[in-house]
Design an enzyme around this catalytic site. Sequence first.
Site, short mmCIF file in Angstrom:
data_model
loop_
_atom_site.label_atom_id
_atom_site.label_comp_id
_atom_site.label_asym_id
_atom_site.label_seq_id
_atom_site.Cartn_x
_atom_site.Cartn_y
_atom_site.Cartn_z
N LYS A 201 0.83 -1.22 0.00
CA LYS A 201 0.00 0.00 0.00
C LYS A 201 0.85 1.26 0.00
O LYS A 201 2.01 1.25 0.39
CB LYS A 201 -0.99 -0.04 1.16
CG LYS A 201 -2.11 -1.05 0.85
CD LYS A 201 -3.23 -1.08 1.85
CE LYS A 201 -4.30 -2.07 1.35
NZ LYS A 201 -5.30 -2.39 2.36
N ARG A 241 -3.49 -10.24 4.74
CA ARG A 241 -3.90 -10.28 3.33
C ARG A 241 -2.76 -9.71 2.50
O ARG A 241 -2.41 -8.53 2.66
CB ARG A 241 -5.18 -9.44 3.16
CG ARG A 241 -5.73 -9.40 1.75
CD ARG A 241 -6.95 -8.50 1.67
NE ARG A 241 -7.53 -8.49 0.34
CZ ARG A 241 -7.08 -7.73 -0.66
NH1 ARG A 241 -6.07 -6.91 -0.48
NH2 ARG A 241 -7.67 -7.79 -1.85
N1 HH2 Z 1 -7.32 -4.02 0.73
C1 HH2 Z 1 -7.65 -4.01 -0.59
C2 HH2 Z 1 -8.74 -4.75 -1.04
N2 HH2 Z 1 -9.48 -5.51 -0.20
N3 HH2 Z 1 -9.87 -6.35 1.97
C3 HH2 Z 1 -9.57 -6.39 3.27
N4 HH2 Z 1 -10.28 -7.16 4.11
N5 HH2 Z 1 -8.52 -5.66 3.78
C4 HH2 Z 1 -7.75 -4.85 2.99
O1 HH2 Z 1 -6.83 -4.19 3.51
C5 HH2 Z 1 -8.06 -4.80 1.59
C6 HH2 Z 1 -9.15 -5.56 1.11
C7 HH2 Z 1 -6.84 -3.22 -1.55
O2 HH2 Z 1 -5.80 -3.98 -2.09
P1 HH2 Z 1 -5.82 -4.68 -3.55
O3 HH2 Z 1 -6.92 -5.69 -3.62
O4 HH2 Z 1 -4.48 -5.23 -3.85
O5 HH2 Z 1 -6.04 -3.51 -4.56
P2 HH2 Z 1 -7.28 -3.07 -5.44
O6 HH2 Z 1 -8.36 -2.65 -4.49
O7 HH2 Z 1 -6.75 -1.93 -6.26
O8 HH2 Z 1 -7.72 -4.23 -6.27
#
Ligand code: HH2
Length: 282
Positions: A201, A241
């Site tokens: 992040k 995660r």
């Molecule tokens: N962060 C993201 C998405 N989903 N779910 C939970 N429970 N906790 C988190 O910190 C979290 C989440 C964001 O990360 P990512 O899926 O890699 O990115 P994007 O939202 O751009 O797909």
Amino acid sequence: MRPLVMGVLNVTPDSFSDGGRYLDFDAAVAHGLDMVAAGADVVDVGGESSRPGATEVGEAEELRRVVPVVEALAPHVRVSVDTVKPAVAEAALGAGATLLNDISASLWATAAAAGAGWVAMHMQGTPRTMQRDPRYGDVVAEVAAFLAGRAATAAEAGVREVWIDPGIGFGKTVAHNLSLLRALPALVGTGLPVVVGTSRKSFLGVIGARPGHDPLPVERRLPASLATATWAMLAGAAMVRVHDVAATVQAATLVGDTRLVGAAAGAAGPEPAAAGGGRPWR
Ligand code: HH2
């Protein structure tokens, strides 16, 4: 016995760190299976980016991205679905997912109806606007109270497996994220299993940059991702995660083994008892 590792599988063109890499069905399933081979306990399938400023995806398109991948992976690993749409959640749970990862913390009824686990994540605002000017009186108290309230509501509605997540980066400044990481034991102390997502992040890019230099790009955030995942696990998070599963499984194993050695020697140190009840540990 170690904390669980949830591997991120973004079936999206625009996720902040891996957008476009796994949009294709075959690429998504192959990456999911790679994460299983690397030790992932859960694979978290998402079809809509929640990065700051992201635009929403239509329901039909999200269903098209997510459901076949869930179906293909569910025989091999526990699958969670990362969605805020009830119809997508229902379809994914019907296709074999058993955990609903809900960044809106509002779909407990869907989880209850399916007999699935539910992750309630805290977010201030919506992905489109959440990073414009996030403000709190007391970020830790507000996030903890929100999550405890949602968890109680979900339990009353019949959800038997409720996780809480402080939502690192979701309507939070760098200082808010650090305050929440520092205060993780308060969330763990609720007795609910805690999941934490810091992986790659942007606040890690800011913190990792040399003074006067630009933030580190996504591909240079693994060290800080591992450091913060390890921090969270030592503070008692029951699951992290992450995008980099193999490296995080090494860290999780180290945390788990350190606890075992400490317990055998009667040494002081963070105990699983302080860790979300320690319940979902491996
Ligand atoms: N962060 C993201 C998405 N989903 N779910 C939970 N429970 N906790 C988190 O910190 C979290 C989440 C964001 O990360 P990512 O899926 O890699 O990115 P994007 O939202 O751009 O797909």
